[in-house]
Design a protein around this motif. Structure first.
Motif, short mmCIF file in Angstrom:
data_model
loop_
_atom_site.label_atom_id
_atom_site.label_comp_id
_atom_site.label_asym_id
_atom_site.label_seq_id
_atom_site.Cartn_x
_atom_site.Cartn_y
_atom_site.Cartn_z
N LEU A 258 0.85 -1.18 0.00
CA LEU A 258 0.00 0.00 0.00
C LEU A 258 0.89 1.24 0.00
O LEU A 258 1.92 1.28 0.67
CB LEU A 258 -0.89 -0.02 1.24
N GLU B 79 -4.01 -1.22 -3.88
CA GLU B 79 -5.23 -1.55 -3.13
C GLU B 79 -5.41 -3.06 -2.97
O GLU B 79 -6.16 -3.51 -2.12
CB GLU B 79 -6.45 -0.95 -3.83
N CYS C 197 -2.26 -7.27 0.50
CA CYS C 197 -2.86 -7.85 1.70
C CYS C 197 -1.85 -8.77 2.39
O CYS C 197 -0.86 -9.19 1.80
CB CYS C 197 -4.14 -8.63 1.35
N TYR D 206 -0.13 -2.83 4.04
CA TYR D 206 -1.10 -3.68 3.34
C TYR D 206 -2.50 -3.09 3.48
O TYR D 206 -2.90 -2.68 4.57
CB TYR D 206 -1.09 -5.10 3.93
N ASN D 207 -3.24 -3.09 2.39
CA ASN D 207 -4.59 -2.54 2.43
C ASN D 207 -5.53 -3.44 3.24
O ASN D 207 -6.41 -2.95 3.94
CB ASN D 207 -5.13 -2.38 1.01
N LYS D 208 -5.31 -4.75 3.15
CA LYS D 208 -6.16 -5.69 3.87
C LYS D 208 -5.31 -6.57 4.78
O LYS D 208 -4.33 -7.18 4.34
CB LYS D 208 -6.95 -6.57 2.89
N LEU E 10 -7.17 0.61 12.78
CA LEU E 10 -7.01 -0.42 11.76
C LEU E 10 -8.37 -1.07 11.45
O LEU E 10 -8.67 -1.39 10.28
CB LEU E 10 -6.03 -1.49 12.26
N LYS F 37 -11.14 1.89 10.23
CA LYS F 37 -10.98 2.32 8.85
C LYS F 37 -11.10 1.17 7.85
O LYS F 37 -10.79 1.32 6.67
CB LYS F 37 -9.65 3.04 8.68
N HIS G 159 -9.69 -2.06 7.56
CA HIS G 159 -8.56 -2.80 7.01
C HIS G 159 -8.50 -4.27 7.46
O HIS G 159 -7.69 -5.02 6.92
CB HIS G 159 -7.24 -2.12 7.40
N GLN H 174 -15.57 -8.54 6.58
CA GLN H 174 -14.90 -7.38 7.16
C GLN H 174 -15.23 -7.24 8.64
O GLN H 174 -16.39 -7.36 9.05
CB GLN H 174 -15.30 -6.11 6.42
#
Length: 288
Positions: A68, A78, A81, A147-149, A178, A181, A183, A248
């Protein structure tokens, strides 16, 4: 100017004087922050040195090439991960199946520490937490998040659920943004494989299993996956690709983090025991 500053100070003083309960909460937060700063002051430097050294030879982290905020990410930032797995068996399957450009793997050594009620000092003193913090690069906030995820990938059994809860507790306790937002995710993996000579269906629930049996009847072969380590790398690549199922982890605006952690991770109160009993589901042995 000085007049405005003095006026604001006077108004704040008046407000706190009239709202003693709010003043008490603010004072408690200040005292807790001061206590935490003193607690970690003596260990942060040593911890950072250890983390840098460990990251160079960290067998538990299989990093990816694109992260990221990578200026040379070619539009794949994006997609970056990291899978947090339990044990070498599960991490081995994911490592062999992953996209090395955007998917990293971090392997836990069994169940992590229950961090509820502990100060941030434990993040630096606990080697596993310290390495995870360093891998994510979130010590100073989310600006450097790599990392985005952040995907928790554990077995769908009691131990796996417990590890999920311990990791979520860790994030909520020390890095709540974390989760706030968006992630943090839970990886959903199939519980069953139903197949005949012509078709294979992976099932993520009992209902899906029943539907698959009806579709592939008569007498399809049914396999129950007891853990991620039982899924071969050739099969695993189907579950961590573009169509992978992710749940999520989120917080509602009305959720109070401290109260949530106290209920689920604090002392085993009668209130929580009653909640577990009221919501307990006894499943039949689906493998039979």
């Amino acid at each position: 100017n000085k007049y405005v500053g003095d006026f604001i100070k006077q108004e704040v003083d008046n407000f706190l004087h009239k709202n003693a309960d709010i003043a008490e909460v603010i004072q408690q937060k200040i005292q807790e922050s001061e206590k935490e700063r003193k607690a970690i002051a003596g260990v942060t430097k040593l911890a950072r040195e250890r983390a840098k050294k460990a990251n160079l030879h960290n067998r538990k982290l299989r990093d990816c090439r694109i992260h990221l905020n990578d200026p040379k990410g070619k539009g794949l930032e994006e997609d970056s991960c990291i899978f947090i797995t339990e044990g070498d068996s599960a991490s081995g399957s994911i490592t062999k199946s992953r996209d090395v450009n955007t998917q990293a793997v971090f392997s836990l050594r069994g169940k992590p520490l229950n961090s509820f009620g502990l100060t941030k000092k434990v993040v630096y003193e606990n080697e596993e937490f310290n390495l995870l913090q360093a891998a994510l690069n979130i010590e100073d906030g989310l600006d450097g998040l790599r990392y985005n995820k952040v995907i928790v990938a554990t077995d769908a059994d009691v131990d796996g659920m417990h590890i999920r809860l311990l990791l979520i507790t860790f994030f909520l306790q020390f890095f709540p943004d974390l989760i706030k937002k968006g992630h943090v995710y839970i990886l959903q993996t199939p519980l069953f494989r139903v197949r005949n000579k012509k078709k294979t269906i992976y099932c993520y629930s009992e209902d899906e299993r029943v539907n698959a049996i009806n579709e592939l009847s008569p007498n399809p072969e049914i396999t129950r996956f007891k853990g991620l380590g039982e899924i071969s790398p050739d099969e695993f690549k189907h579950f961590i690709g573009k169509d992978m199922r992710l749940e999520q982890v989120s917080l509602r605006k009305t959720d109070a983090v401290k109260e949530l952690l106290e209920f689920y991770m604090g002392k085993n109160t009668m209130e929580r025991q009653n909640f577990i009993i009221d919501n307990l589901v006894i499943e039949e042995d689906l493998a039979s």
